[in-house]
Every structure is written in structure tokens, then in C-alpha cells.
Design an enzyme around this catalytic site. Structure first.
Site, short mmCIF file in Angstrom:
data_model
loop_
_atom_site.label_atom_id
_atom_site.label_comp_id
_atom_site.label_asym_id
_atom_site.label_seq_id
_atom_site.Cartn_x
_atom_site.Cartn_y
_atom_site.Cartn_z
CG HIS A 6 -5.71 -3.07 -0.27
ND1 HIS A 6 -4.86 -2.77 -1.48
CD2 HIS A 6 -5.25 -2.41 0.67
CE1 HIS A 6 -3.81 -1.90 -1.19
NE2 HIS A 6 -3.90 -1.42 0.10
CG ASP A 21 -2.14 1.08 1.13
OD1 ASP A 21 -3.07 0.91 0.48
OD2 ASP A 21 -1.69 2.03 2.06
CE1 TYR A 68 -4.08 7.63 0.37
CE2 TYR A 68 -4.01 7.82 2.82
CZ TYR A 68 -4.23 6.88 1.78
OH TYR A 68 -4.50 5.50 1.83
#
Length: 318
Positions: A296, A101, A231
């Protein structure tokens, strides 16, 4: 947990918490969002038992590591700088690296900026994504997915944190770690995260209530802002990395992804991975593994298989 040691190291101007076990060549494990060193608990035990020294930090902003206050303290240069300083603090010049990730993103950029420090790389879930010189990252994401896409919603300082607080830390952890439907990556402003991310009715076999509690307790302490700031640096990173536009990854690489991973189903990703684009940008890519029936959080969902894949790859370089 089964002999895993813990300590805090001062690196790159901050305190980084590290979990470690074993003796031998170092394998550095780099986690993603919203995770911790604990995401690698199975791999730490497996690799340590096979003659390696497994080291898994809580990245800056997470767990028992420091959480610098400014979003700009989470640029890709800070994140890579932490790993470089950590490797040196461990007394090494070069290590094996495994990322997942956001940890995969940081590992890719470690290979760009300091390829001399990486013996070989195993990355999970997120392929190397070259910088688009024509458009900023968040603008590109908005154009493709719209304003409700989770990475776009995460740009709103304080707003997402407030939504997380409203539904509770344990619920946030459960929702992220167990999501399966494409709708889960869109957080409607009208519905909020509570109406967008469905809570799992029952935990999957690979995630216990004790596991959820461990994650939740640490996020209760640190909050989510540190992880969200990764982010919030997407556009800053786009500016900072302009000199590396078009650069290739020049270390040996194995890439692993689950066939149910929503990242794998992002428009264009499968063509990119399997039809040559990925290999052009990662010329020393030696293997691409698509694991069936897994989502994921692949290192937690299929721990033994992932550990075996890591070991089978890195043993060739030692």
C-alpha cells in the site's frame, strides 16, 4: 533533509505546514493515513531535481499543521478548501497534483470541485469511488466487511485513540506502515489493535528506524485524532456531496497501485479498475499501472519507480 525547506502558511482559517524544494511548475503532494509530508521525501527530491517545485503539506490534523477540535472540521469541503487556499497562497491558479490513500480521495474531490486548478493528476492506491446514492458509506462498509473493519472501528470517538495509546505511537506507526496480511484491516474488539495488527519483526529495507522515529515524534505531538476524523466524516461527506452524485473526473489522470495492496484486493476493485467502470467515471484516464511486489505505501516502498512514473506523466503537460 537535503535542502528541503519548511514554512507555515495561513490558509482556509488554519495554519498548514509545508515542505518544499525546487523551482518550476508546482507539483502538490497529498499524503494519506497515518502519514505526513515526509511520506513524499523521495519524490520531493526527485521532482525538484528534474525542474519542478515540489510542495508537500501536512494535511489538517497532522504533523506540524493545526488540528481543529471537531470531527466535522474534517469534511471533504474543508480538506479540498485547504488545498485550494494553499495553491492560491503559493501564487498559483493551477498545479500538478499527486495523491496517495486519503490524499488520493482528497485529490479526486479537488478534481470534482475545482478541475480548473489541476493540470494533471497522478493518484496512488485508491481509485475514484463514486457516491452510492442508495446507502450511507459506513452502513455500506458494515454490510460488506462487518463491525471489525478498521474504517468502522475508527468511528468510535476515543476508543481507538485509547488502543493506540496502549501500544504506543511507535508501534502504531510500524504496524500500519508494514502490514501485509488481509487480517490487518480488521480490528477485533476482543483482541484490540495489539492482537489484530502484527508488529513487523524487522523493518523492511525501504523503512528505516529513523523514518519510523520521524513519524512517531510528530504523532506524539499531534495525536491520531485528526487523521481518524477523516474517517469519522465519511457519512457527513456522503450527505454533503449529494449534488455531485454521478459526476465524472474531467482532468488527465494516471493511476498507480501495487499488486499486494489490500485496497487493490477489496472485493470488486480489480474488476472496477480493469473492466471499464473506472474509465467511465474517469474519462481522461490515460494510464493504469499495477506495480508488482509492492504493497500500500507504494511511494515509500518503490520511491524511484513512483517518481519516474510521476515525471513521465506530468512532463507531457508542460
Amino acid at each position: 533533509m537535503e535542502g528541503i525547506g519548511h514554512r507555515t502558511l495561513r490558509v482556509n482559517g488554519i495554519n498548514i505546514h509545508v515542505a518544499e524544494k525546487g523551482d518550476g511548475p508546482i507539483v502538490l503532494f497529498v499524503h494519506g493515513f497515518p502519514e505526513l509530508w515526509y511520506s513524499w521525501r523521495h519524490q520531493i527530491l526527485s521532482l525538484a531535481a528534474r525542474g519542478y517545485r515540489a510542495v508537500a503539506p501536512d494535511l489538517r490534523g497532522y504533523g506540524d499543521s493545526d488540528c481543529p477540535p471537531s470531527a466535522s472540521d474534517y469534511s471533504i469541503f474543508h480538506l479540498v478548501g485547504d488545498l485550494v487556499a494553499l495553491v492560491h497562497a503559493l501564487g498559483q491558479d493551477q498545479v500538478f497534483v499527486v495523491g496517495h490513500d486519503w490524499g488520493a480521495v482528497v485529490a479526486w474531490w479537488l478534481c470534482v470541485l475545482r478541475p480548473d486548478m489541476v493540470k494533471a493528476l497522478v493518484n496512488l492506491s485508491v481509485p475514484y469511488s463514486p457516491r452510492n446514492p442508495r446507502r450511507r458509506t459506513v452502513e455500506s462498509l458494515r454490510a460488506i466487511f462487518g463491525d471489525d473493519y478498521y474504517m468502522c472501528r475508527f468511528q468510535e470517538h476515543g476508543a481507538i485513540e485509547a488502543e493506540f495509546e496502549q501500544i504506543g505511537t511507535t508501534s502504531v506507526v510500524k504496524r500500519f506502515l508494514t502490514y501485509r496480511t488481509p487480517a490487518a484491516i480488521f480490528i477485533s474488539k476482543e483482541k484490540g489493535i495489539d492482537g489484530s495488527f502484527e508488529a513487523a519483526a524487522t523493518l523492511p529495507s525501504w523503512l528505516s528506524a529513523a523514518d519510523v522515529e520521524y513519524f512517531a515524534n510528530k504523532f506524539e505531538k499531534s495525536g491520531f485524532t485528526g487523521g481518524l476524523n477523516y474517517y469519522r466524516c465519511l457519512d457527513l461527506n456522503w450527505e454533503l456531496t449529494a449534488p455531485w452524485t454521478g459526476v465524472q473526473i474531467k482532468v488527465p489522470v494516471k493511476f498507480i497501485v501495487g499488486d499486494l495492496d489490500l485496497t487493490y484486493h477489496t472485493p470488486g476493485v480489480q474488476d472496477y479498475i480493469h473492466k471499464g467502470g473506472f474509465r467511465k467515471r474517469v474519462p481522461f484516464l490515460q494510464d493504469v499501472v499495477v506495480m508488482e511486489g509492492v504493497g500500500h505505501f507504494i511511494n515509500q516502498e518503490r520511491p524511484q519507480e513512483v517518481s519516474d512514473h510521476i515525471y513521465d506523466f506530468i512532463k507531457k503537460f508542460y
